[in-house]
Every structure is written in structure tokens, then in C-alpha cells.
Design an enzyme around this catalytic site. Sequence first.
Site, PDB file in Angstrom:
ATOM      1  N   HIS A 133       0.858  -1.189   0.000  1.00 52.53           N
ATOM      2  CA  HIS A 133       0.000   0.000   0.000  1.00 52.53           C
ATOM      3  C   HIS A 133       0.891   1.234   0.000  1.00 52.53           C
ATOM      4  O   HIS A 133       2.029   1.195   0.467  1.00 52.53           O
ATOM      5  CB  HIS A 133      -0.866  -0.038   1.267  1.00 52.53           C
ATOM      6  CG  HIS A 133      -1.954   0.992   1.317  1.00 52.53           C
ATOM      7  ND1 HIS A 133      -1.721   2.303   1.651  1.00 52.53           N
ATOM      8  CD2 HIS A 133      -3.291   0.887   1.107  1.00 52.53           C
ATOM      9  CE1 HIS A 133      -2.856   2.965   1.648  1.00 52.53           C
ATOM     10  NE2 HIS A 133      -3.830   2.140   1.315  1.00 52.53           N
ATOM     11  N   ASP A 210       2.940  -4.505   8.090  1.00 57.23           N
ATOM     12  CA  ASP A 210       1.674  -3.797   7.941  1.00 57.23           C
ATOM     13  C   ASP A 210       0.569  -4.842   8.051  1.00 57.23           C
ATOM     14  O   ASP A 210       0.360  -5.641   7.133  1.00 57.23           O
ATOM     15  CB  ASP A 210       1.645  -3.102   6.572  1.00 57.23           C
ATOM     16  CG  ASP A 210       0.287  -2.517   6.220  1.00 57.23           C
ATOM     17  OD1 ASP A 210      -0.684  -2.711   6.973  1.00 57.23           O
ATOM     18  OD2 ASP A 210       0.191  -1.860   5.153  1.00 57.23           O
ATOM     19  N   GLN A 213      -4.726  -5.288   6.923  1.00 57.79           N
ATOM     20  CA  GLN A 213      -5.697  -6.219   6.343  1.00 57.79           C
ATOM     21  C   GLN A 213      -5.711  -7.564   7.055  1.00 57.79           C
ATOM     22  O   GLN A 213      -6.643  -8.340   6.886  1.00 57.79           O
ATOM     23  CB  GLN A 213      -5.376  -6.420   4.856  1.00 57.79           C
ATOM     24  CG  GLN A 213      -5.459  -5.160   4.017  1.00 57.79           C
ATOM     25  CD  GLN A 213      -6.861  -4.580   3.966  1.00 57.79           C
ATOM     26  OE1 GLN A 213      -7.853  -5.301   4.030  1.00 57.79           O
ATOM     27  NE2 GLN A 213      -6.953  -3.266   3.850  1.00 57.79           N
ATOM     28  N   LYS A 236     -10.559  -1.105  10.264  1.00 57.62           N
ATOM     29  CA  LYS A 236     -10.569  -2.288   9.407  1.00 57.62           C
ATOM     30  C   LYS A 236     -11.112  -3.506  10.160  1.00 57.62           C
ATOM     31  O   LYS A 236     -11.374  -4.545   9.556  1.00 57.62           O
ATOM     32  CB  LYS A 236      -9.151  -2.621   8.938  1.00 57.62           C
ATOM     33  CG  LYS A 236      -8.394  -1.489   8.279  1.00 57.62           C
ATOM     34  CD  LYS A 236      -8.846  -1.213   6.878  1.00 57.62           C
ATOM     35  CE  LYS A 236      -7.879  -0.239   6.182  1.00 57.62           C
ATOM     36  NZ  LYS A 236      -8.312   0.122   4.831  1.00 57.62           N
ATOM     37  N   CYS A 374      -4.738   2.505  -3.781  1.00 61.85           N
ATOM     38  CA  CYS A 374      -3.492   2.990  -3.171  1.00 61.85           C
ATOM     39  C   CYS A 374      -2.354   1.987  -3.353  1.00 61.85           C
ATOM     40  O   CYS A 374      -1.509   1.804  -2.463  1.00 61.85           O
ATOM     41  CB  CYS A 374      -3.687   3.303  -1.685  1.00 61.85           C
ATOM     42  SG  CYS A 374      -4.775   4.708  -1.378  1.00 61.85           S
TER      43      CYS A 374
END
Length: 416
Positions: A133, A210, A213, A236, A374
Site C-alpha cells: 500500500h 503492515d 488487512q 478495518k 493505493c
Amino acid sequence: MPANFIFETSAQLDIQKIRADFPLLATQVYGKPLVYLDNAATTQKPELVLRAIQDYYTQYNSNVHRGVHYLSQVATTAYEDARTKVAAFINAKHTHEVIFTRGTTDGINLVANCFGRKFLKAGDSILISAIEHHSNIVPWQMICEERGATLKVIPVNEKGELILEELDELLDDTVKLVAVTYISNTLGTINPVKEIITRAHQQDIPVLVDAAQAAPHLPLDVQELDVDFLAFSSHKMYGPTGIGALYGKEAWLNQLPPYQGGGDMIKSVSFKKTTYNELPFKFEAGTPSIAEGIAFGAAIDYLQILGIPNIQEAESQLYAYAVDALQTIDELRFIGEAKHRAASISFLVGDAHPFDVGEILDKQGIAVRTGHHCTEPIMQYFNIPGTVRASIAIYNTTEEIDKLVAGIKKAVTLLS
């Protein structure tokens, strides 16, 4: 007063009962029941989370940490309880290893800024992957430019899988940190982050993951992963926007300078010198997002009710159903077909522009995301302007997937 909740976890999830917890799912769009498949962008919020926000503002609204009066103490306890819940959710060794941030982007920027100022110099490099991202690209580009360092990239193949055969060569003496996503927000690829961390650590290189998700879909255990930094966002995972968490190993966080200056991140201030606070407050300047932090804790409560393994199993079944159903559309082609995927499915429909497909689906009450998500570099790799992305959550159903398939077939007819 913040509510106290007692939960029972069932291995068999009742999806219709879960859907009833989310008021917005009863919405109609253009006279049709909402089919919400834009969960990778943000999830809907259950009553438990909405009630936590309302309770804070109506029952014990006050600033935290510095007040000796009753309301401040109640608010502080609720806010710090949320931090404890986050720490337990990711199995952090210490609660003070959890820094509250504005979200994943803020957490990555914090590490990029602080780590870069402390450890990065001309000739060094940061290693990321080709499916990141923008939030895990741009902060590193900025600090590399400032410090005279370079950005290196783990390449990807046509399936959307990282080419890890090149990892050992990339992990040379110049690399000071590796930053990779756990699950691609665009392709749904689940990266082998444990393997990446292990191989990086063999070269004494720290790793940031990261997990934006991953947090709502997979179990997260920072000690088992042995990850050095991990960032994720509340919104999220069925919580409010504007709040997230950065995990960092205590040893690393103690080495990093503060990110911002202001109240709460100090022990003492004079015009000659400031002494910084202990963890986690060293990185939390100013009045925090108190209501959002408490509601973040409520969202974690909700996930714990359902059980992440139960969520993972139910979503895996729905994901497989969706892939099989979408494969019945001759004009549809998937973008990214990694062996291990979750949550997000990206596709194109014939020669139609993603925006056109998205608008036709919208008129049928079906919310998907269209564009580059993104992740422009991966779109450039596939030589496409963007994709249609359908992303699932625990409240989605096979009936909604069927509506998506029917909607795409209608789009094929209209755009032919």
C-alpha cells in the site's frame, strides 16, 4: 461508566445473528438491500462499538491521565483497558509495547521517521515489497530521500506472490529495515511474513509488518512471529476511524526518539531541556482519541466473542465460494491468483473500465471498490488502470456473493 461485558464464544457462527449486530447493514441503496463488499476500505460497526462511543460521551467524558477527579479516572481506566485488550489481542509481551496511533499509516510514519532519524544514513537502504500500500511506500521514500538512503523492492510474479528466491540477495549489508504487508489490500495475497522475518533476523535486520488487512481475518501473535514492529487500524476490524495501534518490541521503542512533542509525552520540561516520558507515552503527544480508543477496545471484545479462528474458517469458506462463483463469468479475469489469499478479490470484466462496472453494481445496491486501491506500482506491473475489488467480512453471506455475480453479469450485458 464503561459497560462490563461477559461473552460466550461459539465455534459455530450464526452469520444472520452477527448481521443483526450491525445497524447499517439494514440500509437500502436505490431501493435495494445493501450488499456491502468494501470491507478492505473500512468495515461496518456493531452496536457494541457504537454504544461504547456513546457511553463515553454521555456518562464519563473527560480527559485522561492527568486528572485526579472521578470522571478523569474512569476515562483513564477505560482508555488504558483498551490498550490492554490490544496487547492481549496480538499477544504482546508488555502492554507498554502498544502505542496508540491514528491508524496503520500513522504507525508506519512513526517508525519511518523515528527509525530513520536514529539509524538511517547515506548509502543505507530500506527493503519493501512490490505489493505494498502507498502507506508502506511513501513514508520510506520520504525518509530515504532525507537521509540519502535508497528503497529496494522484493519483486512479485504474475500470480501476485513475492519472489522470495531473491530475498537473500536483497538482504545485503545496506538494508537497515524490512517493511512488508501481511495481506495485500488489493490482491488478497497472504505473504509468508514469518519466513521473511526469520530470514531478515538471520542478518540482524528488524522487520515491520503492515497488518491492516490481517488483523480482522487472521490470528496475530507478535511473539510467535518475532516481529519487531507491527501496525494496524481499528476501522478495518469493526472499530472506529482515527485510531490504531503500533506494536514495537520494548528494546526497539526505547532506542527510538519521540515522534512528536507536546503534553503527555514528557516527564519534565524547562526552557533548557525536556525529559521524555516512559513507554508508551513517549510516542503519544497531546490529547488522544479517547472515545475512539475505548471503542477500539470494544471492537476487540467483539472479535474475541466470535473468535478469530472461527472468523478465519467462516471467511475462508465464503472466499472459496466467491472465487468459484466469479469463475463462472467468462468475461471476468482475476488480478492476482496467489495460492494463499484472503479477504480481497480483484478482477476486471472484459475491456470495461473498473469505474463503469462499479457504477453499475452500485445501482444494484452492491458496494465494491474501484481504482488502484493505493497500490499504483502493482497496477503498473499488471499494466492496468485499476481493478474492481470485492472484499469480505464476517457478516457477508453466500447470498450476497450470488448478488455480486448477478450484478457483474448485468454489467457485462450493459457494457457489451
